[in-house]
Design a protein around this motif. Structure first.
Motif, short mmCIF file in Angstrom:
data_model
loop_
_atom_site.label_atom_id
_atom_site.label_comp_id
_atom_site.label_asym_id
_atom_site.label_seq_id
_atom_site.Cartn_x
_atom_site.Cartn_y
_atom_site.Cartn_z
N VAL A 188 -30.40 -107.63 69.46
CA VAL A 188 -30.43 -108.51 70.77
C VAL A 188 -30.16 -110.12 70.40
CG1 VAL A 188 -31.71 -109.09 73.05
CG2 VAL A 188 -31.72 -106.68 72.09
N CYS A 189 -30.89 -110.46 69.35
CA CYS A 189 -30.89 -111.78 68.94
C CYS A 189 -29.50 -112.24 68.66
CB CYS A 189 -31.88 -112.23 67.74
SG CYS A 189 -31.58 -111.22 66.29
N LEU A 236 -24.58 -115.38 69.94
CA LEU A 236 -23.33 -115.20 70.09
C LEU A 236 -22.80 -115.82 71.52
CD1 LEU A 236 -20.34 -113.92 69.41
CD2 LEU A 236 -21.06 -111.96 70.67
N LEU A 237 -23.56 -115.60 72.54
CA LEU A 237 -23.24 -116.06 73.83
C LEU A 237 -23.76 -117.27 74.31
CD1 LEU A 237 -23.37 -112.65 75.94
CD2 LEU A 237 -21.36 -113.79 74.82
N LYS A 238 -24.90 -117.88 73.49
CA LYS A 238 -25.47 -119.05 73.73
C LYS A 238 -26.09 -119.25 75.23
CE LYS A 238 -23.85 -121.01 69.72
NZ LYS A 238 -24.45 -120.46 68.86
N LEU A 239 -26.68 -117.94 75.52
CA LEU A 239 -27.53 -117.98 76.78
C LEU A 239 -29.01 -117.82 76.41
CD1 LEU A 239 -24.76 -115.79 78.73
CD2 LEU A 239 -25.52 -118.39 78.91
N ALA A 240 -29.67 -118.02 77.50
CA ALA A 240 -31.27 -117.94 77.43
C ALA A 240 -31.47 -116.16 77.20
CB ALA A 240 -32.11 -118.28 78.67
N TRP A 297 -37.74 -105.16 66.75
CA TRP A 297 -36.16 -105.60 66.93
C TRP A 297 -35.54 -104.36 67.90
CZ3 TRP A 297 -36.40 -110.10 65.62
CH2 TRP A 297 -37.48 -110.65 64.33
N GLY A 298 -34.88 -104.81 68.71
CA GLY A 298 -33.92 -104.24 69.65
C GLY A 298 -32.56 -104.35 69.14
N PHE A 299 -31.98 -102.89 69.03
CA PHE A 299 -30.38 -102.92 68.69
C PHE A 299 -29.65 -102.38 69.73
CE2 PHE A 299 -32.91 -103.25 64.67
CZ PHE A 299 -32.12 -104.13 64.16
N LEU A 300 -28.48 -102.70 70.10
CA LEU A 300 -27.61 -102.22 71.21
C LEU A 300 -26.47 -101.53 70.42
CD1 LEU A 300 -28.04 -105.49 72.92
CD2 LEU A 300 -29.10 -103.40 73.71
N ILE A 306 -20.20 -114.38 65.05
CA ILE A 306 -21.42 -113.72 64.82
C ILE A 306 -21.65 -113.91 63.36
CG2 ILE A 306 -22.33 -111.56 64.76
CD1 ILE A 306 -20.73 -110.62 66.90
N ASN A 307 -22.97 -114.43 63.14
CA ASN A 307 -23.25 -114.46 61.70
C ASN A 307 -24.54 -113.56 61.34
OD1 ASN A 307 -24.36 -115.35 59.20
ND2 ASN A 307 -24.38 -117.61 59.71
N PRO A 308 -24.27 -112.74 61.00
CA PRO A 308 -25.38 -111.49 60.77
C PRO A 308 -26.72 -112.05 60.00
CG PRO A 308 -23.51 -110.61 60.08
CD PRO A 308 -23.27 -111.95 60.43
N ALA A 309 -26.55 -113.25 59.16
CA ALA A 309 -27.46 -113.59 58.34
C ALA A 309 -28.58 -114.55 58.95
CB ALA A 309 -26.93 -114.71 57.20
N LYS A 310 -28.20 -114.81 60.45
CA LYS A 310 -29.14 -115.66 61.27
C LYS A 310 -29.85 -114.55 62.05
CE LYS A 310 -26.63 -119.98 61.87
NZ LYS A 310 -26.23 -120.82 62.81
N CYS A 311 -29.66 -113.25 61.88
CA CYS A 311 -30.59 -112.24 62.81
C CYS A 311 -31.79 -112.21 62.08
CB CYS A 311 -29.90 -111.04 62.71
SG CYS A 311 -30.66 -109.77 63.71
N PRO A 312 -32.99 -112.32 62.58
CA PRO A 312 -34.26 -111.94 61.91
C PRO A 312 -34.57 -110.75 61.50
CG PRO A 312 -34.62 -113.49 64.02
CD PRO A 312 -33.07 -112.87 63.79
N ALA A 313 -33.86 -109.90 62.02
CA ALA A 313 -33.88 -108.35 61.71
C ALA A 313 -33.47 -107.88 60.54
CB ALA A 313 -33.45 -107.46 62.78
N ASN A 314 -32.43 -108.84 60.03
CA ASN A 314 -31.88 -108.62 58.65
C ASN A 314 -32.62 -109.53 57.63
OD1 ASN A 314 -29.84 -106.90 59.81
ND2 ASN A 314 -28.56 -108.73 60.27
#
Length: 101
Positions: free
Chosen positions: A32-33, A38-42, A67-70, A87-95
């Motif tokens: 989800v993060c 990606l969309l730069k929304l709240a 973490w929530g995954f879709l 999309i930068n997967p490295a920025k995802c805290p779940a990774n």
């Protein structure tokens, strides 16, 4: 029943943000993060759009720890190479090895 589900899917995709989410999830699972980034929304805005997509059975959600995954329930949208570059997967805290907070 199938026709009702199809109409719900069409209504769910009547919003540009939900179309962008569906395209991002077309061929992969995202945290989800990552969708938020990606969309730069709240996060609350993304959450509302995801709820609509889940109710229309266009996306599925799974939880792993905090973490929530879709992932998409449907395939067939045209691939967009532009969205992949954002999309930068490295920025995802779940990774990462631990929470970033």
């Amino acid at each position: 029943m199938t026709a009702i589900l199809e109409i719900g899917g069409v209504k769910a995709l009547a919003d540009e943000t939900r179309i962008r989410i569906a395209l991002a999830l077309e061929d992969r699972e995202l945290c989800v993060c990552q969708v938020v980034e990606l969309l730069k929304l709240a996060p609350s805005t993304i959450s509302k759009h995801l709820q609509i997509l889940k109710e229309a059975r266009l996306v599925k959600f799974r939880k792993k720890g905090r973490w929530g995954f879709l992932h998409s329930c449907r395939v067939g949208c045209q691939r967009s190479t532009e969205r992949r570059s954002k999309i930068n997967p490295a920025k995802c805290p779940a990774n990462s090895n631990g929470p970033s907070r």
